[in-house]
Design a protein around this motif. Structure first.
Motif, PDB file in Angstrom:
ATOM      1  N   GLY A 248       0.939  -0.913  -0.120  1.00 30.02           N
ATOM      2  CA  GLY A 248       0.208   0.190  -0.132  1.00 30.02           C
ATOM      3  C   GLY A 248       1.361   0.990   0.028  1.00 30.02           C
ATOM      4  N   GLY A 249       1.011   1.356   1.177  1.00 29.46           N
ATOM      5  CA  GLY A 249       1.862   2.851   1.443  1.00 29.46           C
ATOM      6  C   GLY A 249       3.383   2.787   1.716  1.00 29.46           C
ATOM      7  N   GLY A 250       3.613   1.235   2.115  1.00 31.81           N
ATOM      8  CA  GLY A 250       4.840   0.741   2.486  1.00 31.81           C
ATOM      9  C   GLY A 250       5.743   1.841   3.791  1.00 31.81           C
ATOM     10  N   THR A 251       4.186   1.640   5.022  1.00 33.82           N
ATOM     11  CA  THR A 251       4.616   2.366   6.498  1.00 33.82           C
ATOM     12  C   THR A 251       4.247   1.686   7.275  1.00 33.82           C
ATOM     13  N   SER A 252       4.333   0.183   7.033  1.00 35.52           N
ATOM     14  CA  SER A 252       4.363  -0.864   7.995  1.00 35.52           C
ATOM     15  C   SER A 252       5.708  -0.748   8.911  1.00 35.52           C
ATOM     16  N   VAL A 253       5.205  -1.274  10.621  1.00 36.30           N
ATOM     17  CA  VAL A 253       6.419  -1.292  11.186  1.00 36.30           C
ATOM     18  C   VAL A 253       6.273  -2.380  12.307  1.00 36.30           C
TER      19      VAL A 253
ATOM     20  N   GLY B  48       7.603  -4.931   9.607  1.00 33.91           N
ATOM     21  CA  GLY B  48       8.406  -6.337   8.807  1.00 33.91           C
ATOM     22  C   GLY B  48       7.052  -6.728   7.468  1.00 33.91           C
ATOM     23  N   HIS B  49       6.243  -5.991   7.438  1.00 36.90           N
ATOM     24  CA  HIS B  49       5.015  -6.670   6.528  1.00 36.90           C
ATOM     25  C   HIS B  49       4.845  -6.979   5.271  1.00 36.90           C
ATOM     26  N   ILE B  50       5.954  -5.646   4.397  1.00 37.13           N
ATOM     27  CA  ILE B  50       6.343  -5.626   3.270  1.00 37.13           C
ATOM     28  C   ILE B  50       7.926  -6.116   2.074  1.00 37.13           C
ATOM     29  N   ASN B  51       8.626  -6.521   3.243  1.00 35.85           N
ATOM     30  CA  ASN B  51       9.707  -7.002   2.964  1.00 35.85           C
ATOM     31  C   ASN B  51      10.041  -8.607   2.286  1.00 35.85           C
TER      32      ASN B  51
ATOM     33  N   LEU C 117       1.009   8.919   4.202  1.00 33.72           N
ATOM     34  CA  LEU C 117       1.924   7.956   3.679  1.00 33.72           C
ATOM     35  C   LEU C 117       1.048   6.536   3.234  1.00 33.72           C
ATOM     36  N   SER C 118       0.154   6.394   3.947  1.00 32.86           N
ATOM     37  CA  SER C 118      -0.191   4.722   3.742  1.00 32.86           C
ATOM     38  C   SER C 118      -2.068   5.493   3.725  1.00 32.86           C
ATOM     39  N   THR C 119      -2.332   4.287   3.292  1.00 31.74           N
ATOM     40  CA  THR C 119      -3.409   4.242   1.915  1.00 31.74           C
ATOM     41  C   THR C 119      -4.670   3.348   2.793  1.00 31.74           C
TER      42      THR C 119
ATOM     43  N   VAL D 115      -6.876  -1.771   6.135  1.00 31.82           N
ATOM     44  CA  VAL D 115      -8.030  -2.514   5.832  1.00 31.82           C
ATOM     45  C   VAL D 115      -7.296  -3.708   6.428  1.00 31.82           C
ATOM     46  N   ALA D 116      -6.115  -3.545   5.999  1.00 31.16           N
ATOM     47  CA  ALA D 116      -5.329  -5.716   5.512  1.00 31.16           C
ATOM     48  C   ALA D 116      -4.488  -5.441   7.185  1.00 31.16           C
ATOM     49  N   SER D 117      -4.451  -4.054   7.512  1.00 31.36           N
ATOM     50  CA  SER D 117      -3.809  -4.279   9.036  1.00 31.36           C
ATOM     51  C   SER D 117      -4.510  -4.055  10.321  1.00 31.36           C
TER      52      SER D 117
ATOM     53  N   SER E 144      -6.071  -0.725  10.842  1.00 31.84           N
ATOM     54  CA  SER E 144      -5.505   0.470  11.103  1.00 31.84           C
ATOM     55  C   SER E 144      -6.198   1.083  12.434  1.00 31.84           C
ATOM     56  N   SER E 145      -5.937   2.122  13.394  1.00 31.83           N
ATOM     57  CA  SER E 145      -6.668   3.108  13.760  1.00 31.83           C
ATOM     58  C   SER E 145      -6.384   4.268  13.919  1.00 31.83           C
ATOM     59  N   GLY E 146      -7.010   5.157  13.858  1.00 32.78           N
ATOM     60  CA  GLY E 146      -6.897   6.513  13.657  1.00 32.78           C
ATOM     61  C   GLY E 146      -6.759   7.008  14.408  1.00 32.78           C
TER      62      GLY E 146
ATOM     63  N   PHE F  66      -4.672 -13.670   1.998  1.00 33.76           N
ATOM     64  CA  PHE F  66      -5.979 -13.982   1.705  1.00 33.76           C
ATOM     65  C   PHE F  66      -5.494 -13.882   0.366  1.00 33.76           C
ATOM     66  N   GLY F  67      -5.013 -11.695   0.118  1.00 30.44           N
ATOM     67  CA  GLY F  67      -5.394 -11.436  -0.746  1.00 30.44           C
ATOM     68  C   GLY F  67      -5.198 -10.164  -1.878  1.00 30.44           C
ATOM     69  N   VAL F  68      -5.293  -9.591  -2.420  1.00 31.61           N
ATOM     70  CA  VAL F  68      -5.745  -7.961  -3.352  1.00 31.61           C
ATOM     71  C   VAL F  68      -6.406  -7.360  -2.289  1.00 31.61           C
ATOM     72  N   ILE F  69      -6.553  -6.503  -1.797  1.00 35.22           N
ATOM     73  CA  ILE F  69      -7.982  -5.595  -2.071  1.00 35.22           C
ATOM     74  C   ILE F  69      -7.989  -4.378  -3.402  1.00 35.22           C
TER      75      ILE F  69
ATOM     76  N   GLY G 294       5.029 -15.490   5.468  1.00 36.61           N
ATOM     77  CA  GLY G 294       5.729 -15.500   6.820  1.00 36.61           C
ATOM     78  C   GLY G 294       4.804 -14.616   7.085  1.00 36.61           C
ATOM     79  N   VAL G 295       4.409 -13.389   6.527  1.00 35.20           N
ATOM     80  CA  VAL G 295       3.196 -11.852   7.150  1.00 35.20           C
ATOM     81  C   VAL G 295       2.234 -13.248   8.268  1.00 35.20           C
ATOM     82  N   LEU G 296       2.131 -12.033   9.343  1.00 33.13           N
ATOM     83  CA  LEU G 296       0.552 -12.956  10.086  1.00 33.13           C
ATOM     84  C   LEU G 296       1.229 -14.447  10.322  1.00 33.13           C
TER      85      LEU G 296
HETATM   86  C1  LIG Z   1       5.284   6.693  11.884  1.00 27.31           C
HETATM   87  C2  LIG Z   1       4.216   5.919  11.894  1.00 27.31           C
HETATM   88  C3  LIG Z   1       2.896   5.982  12.567  1.00 27.31           C
HETATM   89  C4  LIG Z   1       2.382   5.529  12.571  1.00 27.31           C
HETATM   90  N1  LIG Z   1       0.849   5.766  12.851  1.00 27.31           N
HETATM   91  C5  LIG Z   1       0.219   4.481  13.181  1.00 27.31           C
HETATM   92  C6  LIG Z   1      -1.315   4.568  13.698  1.00 27.31           C
HETATM   93  O1  LIG Z   1      -1.717   6.360  14.624  1.00 27.31           O
HETATM   94  N2  LIG Z   1      -2.369   3.994  14.029  1.00 27.31           N
HETATM   95  C7  LIG Z   1      -2.697   2.558  13.288  1.00 27.31           C
HETATM   96  O2  LIG Z   1      -2.888   2.205  12.522  1.00 27.31           O
HETATM   97  N3  LIG Z   1      -0.911   2.818  12.588  1.00 27.31           N
HETATM   98  C8  LIG Z   1      -0.374   3.213  11.989  1.00 27.31           C
HETATM   99  N4  LIG Z   1       1.146   2.958  11.868  1.00 27.31           N
HETATM  100  C9  LIG Z   1       0.990   1.666  10.977  1.00 27.31           C
HETATM  101  C10 LIG Z   1       0.715   1.736   9.492  1.00 27.31           C
HETATM  102  O3  LIG Z   1       0.877   3.226   9.266  1.00 27.31           O
HETATM  103  C11 LIG Z   1      -0.161   1.063   9.702  1.00 27.31           C
HETATM  104  O4  LIG Z   1       0.032  -0.262  10.016  1.00 27.31           O
HETATM  105  C12 LIG Z   1      -1.195   1.566   8.021  1.00 27.31           C
HETATM  106  O5  LIG Z   1      -2.201   0.627   8.053  1.00 27.31           O
HETATM  107  C13 LIG Z   1      -0.306   0.577   6.639  1.00 27.31           C
HETATM  108  O6  LIG Z   1      -0.718   1.339   5.373  1.00 27.31           O
HETATM  109  P1  LIG Z   1       0.024   0.943   4.224  1.00 27.31           P
HETATM  110  O7  LIG Z   1      -0.501   1.674   3.128  1.00 27.31           O
HETATM  111  O8  LIG Z   1       1.328   1.850   4.783  1.00 27.31           O
HETATM  112  O9  LIG Z   1      -0.024  -0.535   4.275  1.00 27.31           O
HETATM  113  P2  LIG Z   1       1.588  -1.441   3.808  1.00 27.31           P
HETATM  114  O10 LIG Z   1       2.781  -1.088   4.913  1.00 27.31           O
HETATM  115  O11 LIG Z   1       1.623  -1.017   2.617  1.00 27.31           O
HETATM  116  O12 LIG Z   1       1.419  -2.835   4.088  1.00 27.31           O
HETATM  117  C14 LIG Z   1       0.526  -3.520   5.376  1.00 27.31           C
HETATM  118  C15 LIG Z   1       0.013  -4.346   5.072  1.00 27.31           C
HETATM  119  O13 LIG Z   1      -1.070  -4.850   4.613  1.00 27.31           O
HETATM  120  C16 LIG Z   1      -0.976  -5.390   3.273  1.00 27.31           C
HETATM  121  N5  LIG Z   1      -1.680  -4.868   2.100  1.00 27.31           N
HETATM  122  C17 LIG Z   1      -1.361  -3.344   2.498  1.00 27.31           C
HETATM  123  N6  LIG Z   1      -2.526  -2.930   1.111  1.00 27.31           N
HETATM  124  C18 LIG Z   1      -3.374  -3.580   0.011  1.00 27.31           C
HETATM  125  C19 LIG Z   1      -4.186  -4.009  -0.004  1.00 27.31           C
HETATM  126  N7  LIG Z   1      -4.457  -3.161  -1.437  1.00 27.31           N
HETATM  127  N8  LIG Z   1      -4.683  -6.053  -0.024  1.00 27.31           N
HETATM  128  C20 LIG Z   1      -3.960  -6.527   0.524  1.00 27.31           C
HETATM  129  N9  LIG Z   1      -3.096  -6.352   1.582  1.00 27.31           N
HETATM  130  C21 LIG Z   1      -2.282  -5.329   1.237  1.00 27.31           C
HETATM  131  C22 LIG Z   1       0.139  -5.223   3.067  1.00 27.31           C
HETATM  132  O14 LIG Z   1       0.347  -6.765   1.729  1.00 27.31           O
HETATM  133  C23 LIG Z   1       0.776  -5.593   4.324  1.00 27.31           C
HETATM  134  O15 LIG Z   1       0.948  -7.008   4.850  1.00 27.31           O
HETATM  135  C24 LIG Z   1       2.171   4.117  11.517  1.00 27.31           C
HETATM  136  C25 LIG Z   1       3.262   3.657  10.816  1.00 27.31           C
HETATM  137  C26 LIG Z   1       4.509   4.707  11.104  1.00 27.31           C
HETATM  138  C27 LIG Z   1       5.969   4.544   9.979  1.00 27.31           C
END
Ligand SMILES: Cc1cc2nc3c(=O)[nH]c(=O)nc-3n(C[C@H](O)[C@H](O)[C@H](O)COP(=O)(O)OP(=O)(O)OC[C@H]3O[C@@H](n4cnc5c(N)ncnc54)[C@H](O)[C@@H]3O)c2cc1C
Length: 534
Positions: free
Chosen positions: A119-124, A126-129, A189-191, A196-198, A200-202, A252-255, A527-529
Motif C-alpha cells: 500500500g504505502g509501505g508504512t508498515s512498522v 516487517g509486513h512488506i519486506n 503515506l499510508s493507504t 483495512v489489511a492491517s 488500523s486505528s486513527g 488471503f488476497g489483494v484488496i 511468513g507475514v501474520l
Molecule cells: C510514523 C508511523 C506512524 C504510524 N501510526 C499509525 C497509527 O496511528 N495507527 C495505525 O493504525 N498504524 C500506524 N502506523 C502503522 C501503519 O501506518 C499502518 O499499519 C497502516 O495501516 C499501513 O498502511 P500502508 O498502506 O502503508 O500498508 P503497507 O505498509 O504497504 O502494508 C501493510 C500490510 O497490508 C497489506 N496490504 C496493503 N495494501 C493491501 C491491499 N490493497 N490488499 C491486500 N493487502 C494489502 C500488505 O501486504 C501488508 O501486509 C504508523 C506507521 C508509521 C511509520
C-alpha cells in the motif's frame, strides 16, 4: 519527493532542539551517530531481477525496487541507513485496475513468484519486506489505484481504489463535503487498502471508529477468484466476511476496491489540553470520560515521563517555564500528566461535551490550559514521525510499540512493558528512555503506546542486536500479561512469533486453513501474520 531511506517528504526537516538534545543526553548519554549509505551505494548492490520474462506493468528498475523493499520499522530504518537491505523485490507491479491485478496474479503464478501486496509501505512490523528464498519476489503496489470511484450520498458510502493515501482520500471527500475521519499518524503515506489489511486505528477513532467500523465492503482478488463483500447497514447472515479481510495482511488476497462509511464535515472542531496532578488521577479521569461515553472525538493521555519529554522536546524553554509556573500554582507539579482531547461536531453539542469533560476532569484535579496546546497538537500531529530523522542526526534511535488491555490491567501492563524496556540494555550498561501514552480508549480498556529512545551501538549490527533485545523483552511481557500483541500496527513478521499466545492452537489452525483456501500455493506474503507456511 518521498525519502528513499526514511520517513516522508525530503523537503520537511524536523530537528531536535538544543534543549531536547541536552535532556536526552542527561537520560541516555551523548548521542552516537552512525554513517549513512548513499542511494548510489545502495543501487550498486541491487542484484539482477530473477523474473525471467517481462510484463508491461512490472518495473525491474533498480531504484523502484529499492523504494519498495522496506517499510518503516526500526530494523527497516537500520537497513535503509546502512545500505544493507537484505532482499530486494525482483520487480514492482503497478496495476491500475482490478482486471490488471487479476492478470498480474496469473502472471506471477506462471513465473513461480511470491507476491507481496504493497500500500504505502508504512508498515512498522516487517509486513512488506521480501524474505530470502528461491522464488522471485513480485511486490504489487496499489499506488496507481487512488480514485474515488463512487459516493452514495444517501447511504454515505464512498468507494475508493485501494491505493488512496490519507491526503488523497480526504481531498476527494472534502471536495464533496465529507470526511472519512481516519487519521493514523502515518496518514500522509499510508493507504486505505493497507489500513483495512492491517486493522488500523486513527487518532479520532473515538468519534469515527477504527477502520473495522469504517470498512463497509469491497472486493478482494485472490488466487481462488474474486471475493465480493456487499455493503449492508447490519446483517445477521452468518459470520461477517469483512472480518476475514480486516487484518488479513495480504495473506488471503489483494484488496482491489474499498467501500467506506463517510460522514458530513463537522461544523466545528477544537482540541484542548488539561494537566492532571498525578498518573492515578489522570487514569481515573480518562476512564471516567470513556465510560460516561462523553462524545469526544479524540483523547490522548501522556504519562508523567512522556509529558516531561514532550515539554522538553517542544523547544521554547521560556514559554514552557511560564507554563510550568502556571500549572504549579494550580496544583499540577512534578508527576503531572498531560491529557489532550478533542470535540468535533456542531457547536451546541461540542459546548455540552466540553462542559461534561471539564466536570469529570476537574473532579480529578485537572487544570485546563485552553486551546493553544491543543491547537499545536493538531498542527503538528503528522510531524512527529519526522523527528526520527532529527533524533538520528543527533545520534539516537527511537522506536514505538503498542498493545491494548482491559482497564483492570492497564496500569500493571504499562509498568511492566516500560520496566522491560528500561532494563533491556542493562547488560551493556546502556540507559533507555521510555515513556507512554494512552490514545485509543474504550469502555472496557485502552491501548498502551510506548516510545523508547536508546543509543545506537558502534555498528549497525550492534544497533540491531540492541533493538532485538528490547523488542523481544517487551513483546514477551505483553504476551505474558494479557495484552494483545498489537492494537493497531498489525502482526507482520515481527509480531508473528507471539500471535499464537492470543489466538490459541485451534484459532491458528483456522487462520492457516483460510490462507490455504484463498492461496493454495502459498504465494501471498509468506511468513507475514502466520509464522510458518506449512
Ligand atoms: C510514523 C508511523 C506512524 C504510524 N501510526 C499509525 C497509527 O496511528 N495507527 C495505525 O493504525 N498504524 C500506524 N502506523 C502503522 C501503519 O501506518 C499502518 O499499519 C497502516 O495501516 C499501513 O498502511 P500502508 O498502506 O502503508 O500498508 P503497507 O505498509 O504497504 O502494508 C501493510 C500490510 O497490508 C497489506 N496490504 C496493503 N495494501 C493491501 C491491499 N490493497 N490488499 C491486500 N493487502 C494489502 C500488505 O501486504 C501488508 O501486509 C504508523 C506507521 C508509521 C511509520
Amino acid at each position: 519527493m518521498r525519502r528513499w531511506n526514511g520517513w516522508g517528504d525530503e523537503a520537511t526537516q524536523v530537528e531536535l532542539p538544543a534543549h531536547g538534545g541536552a535532556f536526552l543526553a542527561e537520560r541516555v548519554g551523548a548521542g552516537q551517530r552512525l554513517a549513512d549509505a548513499s542511494l548510489e551505494q545502495v543501487l550498486a548492490r541491487v542484484p539482477q531481477s530473477r523474473l525471467v520474462t517481462r510484463h508491461p506493468l512490472v518495473s525491474i528498475d533498480a531504484e523502484v525496487r529499492v523504494r519498495h523493499a522496506r517499510g518503516q520499522s526500526l530494523p527497516d530504518w537500520l537497513a535503509m541507513r546502512s545500505g544493507d537491505f537484505g532482499v530486494f523485490p525482483d520487480g514492482v507491479a503497478l496495476p491500475e485496475t482490478a482486471a490488471q491485478i487479476r492478470e498480474l496474479l496469473v502472471w506471477a503464478q506462471q513465473q513461480d513468484a511470491i507476491v507481496i501486496p504493497y500500500g504505502g509501505g508504512t508498515s512498522v512490523a516487517g509486513h512488506i519486506n521480501p524474505a530470502a528464498g528461491d522464488k522471485p519476489v513480485l511486490t504489487l503496489s496499489l499506488e496507481r489505484m487512488t480514485q474515488l470511484l463512487d459516493l452514495d450520498e444517501q447511504s454515505q458510502i464512498a468507494t475508493f481504489g485501494p491505493g488512496a493515501s490519507g491526503p488523497q482520500v480526504e481531498a476527494q471527500l472534502r471536495a464533496r463535503g465529507y470526511t472519512l475521519g481516519h487519521f493514523p499518524q502515518s496518514w500522509e503515506l499510508s493507504t486505505l487498502g493497507g489500513w483495512v489489511a492491517s486493522r488500523s486505528s486513527g487518532q479520532q477513532s473515538l468519534r469515527y471508529g477504527r477502520i473495522e467500523q469504517l470498512f463497509a465492503g469491497g472486493k478482494v482478488e485472490t488466487f481462488a477468484g474474486t471475493l465480493e463483500i456487499p455493503t449492508f447497514p447490519a446483517s445477521a447472515a452468518g459470520p461477517d466476511l469483512r472480518e476475514l479481510i480486516l487484518g488479513s495482511e495480504g495473506r488471503f488476497g489483494v484488496i482491489s476496491e474499498v467501500r467506506v462509511r463517510v460522514t458530513k464535515l463537522a461544523e466545528q472542531e477544537k482540541f484542548f489540553a488539561v494537566f492532571l496532578p498525578s498518573w492515578q488521577q489522570a487514569l481515573a479521569g480518562i476512564r471516567a470520560l470513556a465510560q460516561a461515553r462523553v462524545p469526544l472525538s479524540m483523547l490522548r493521555l501522556s504519562n508523567a515521563i512522556e509529558t516531561e519529554t514532550q515539554l522538553a522536546l517542544a523547544g521554547h524553554p521560556e514559554q514552557i517555564a511560564w507554563l510550568e509556573k502556571y500549572l504549579a500554582l494550580r496544583g499540577a507539579r512534578v508527576g503531572k500528566c498531560m491529557l489532550t482531547f478533542g470535540v468535533t461536531g456542531n457547536r451546541a453539542q461540542n459546548a455540552l461535551s466540553v462542559k461534561q469533560a471539564k466536570r469529570i476532569l476537574r473532579a480529578e484535579g485537572g487544570v485546563f490550559t485552553g486551546t493553544l496546546l491543543g491547537k499545536k497538537w493538531a498542527e503538528n500531529r503528522f510531524r512527529f514521525p519526522y523527528l526520527r530523522h532529527g533524533l538520528w542526526e543527533a545520534g539516537y534511535a527511537v522506536d514505538t510499540l503498542e498493545t491494548a488491555t482491559d482497564w483492570s490491567n492497564v496500569d500493571n501492563l504499562l509498568n511492566k512493558v516500560e520496566a522491560s524496556l528500561r532494563q533491556g540494555l542493562a547488560d551493556e550498561g546502556e540507559q533507555v528512555h521510555v515513556f507512554t501514552h494512552l490514545s485509543h480508549v474504550y469502555g472496557e480498556g485502552s491501548s498502551i503506546y510506548t516510545t523508547y529512545v536508546f543509543r545506537p551501538g558502534s555498528s549497525y549490527e550492534q544497533t540491531l542486536v540492541r533493538w532485538s533485545k528490547l523488542k523481544h523483552a517487551a513483546c514477551q511481557t505483553i504476551a505474558g500479561n494479557r495484552g494483545t500483541i498489537s492494537h493497531q500496527h498489525g502482526v507482520g513478521r515481527d509480531h508473528a512469533p507471539y500471535l499464537a499466545a492470543e489466538k490459541g492452537e485451534l484459532g491458528m489452525a483456522a487462520l492457516k486453513a483460510m490462507a490455504q483456501h484463498f492461496d493454495p500455493e502459498q504465494r501471498l506474503a509468506p511468513g507475514v501474520l502466520l509464522k510458518t507456511h506449512e
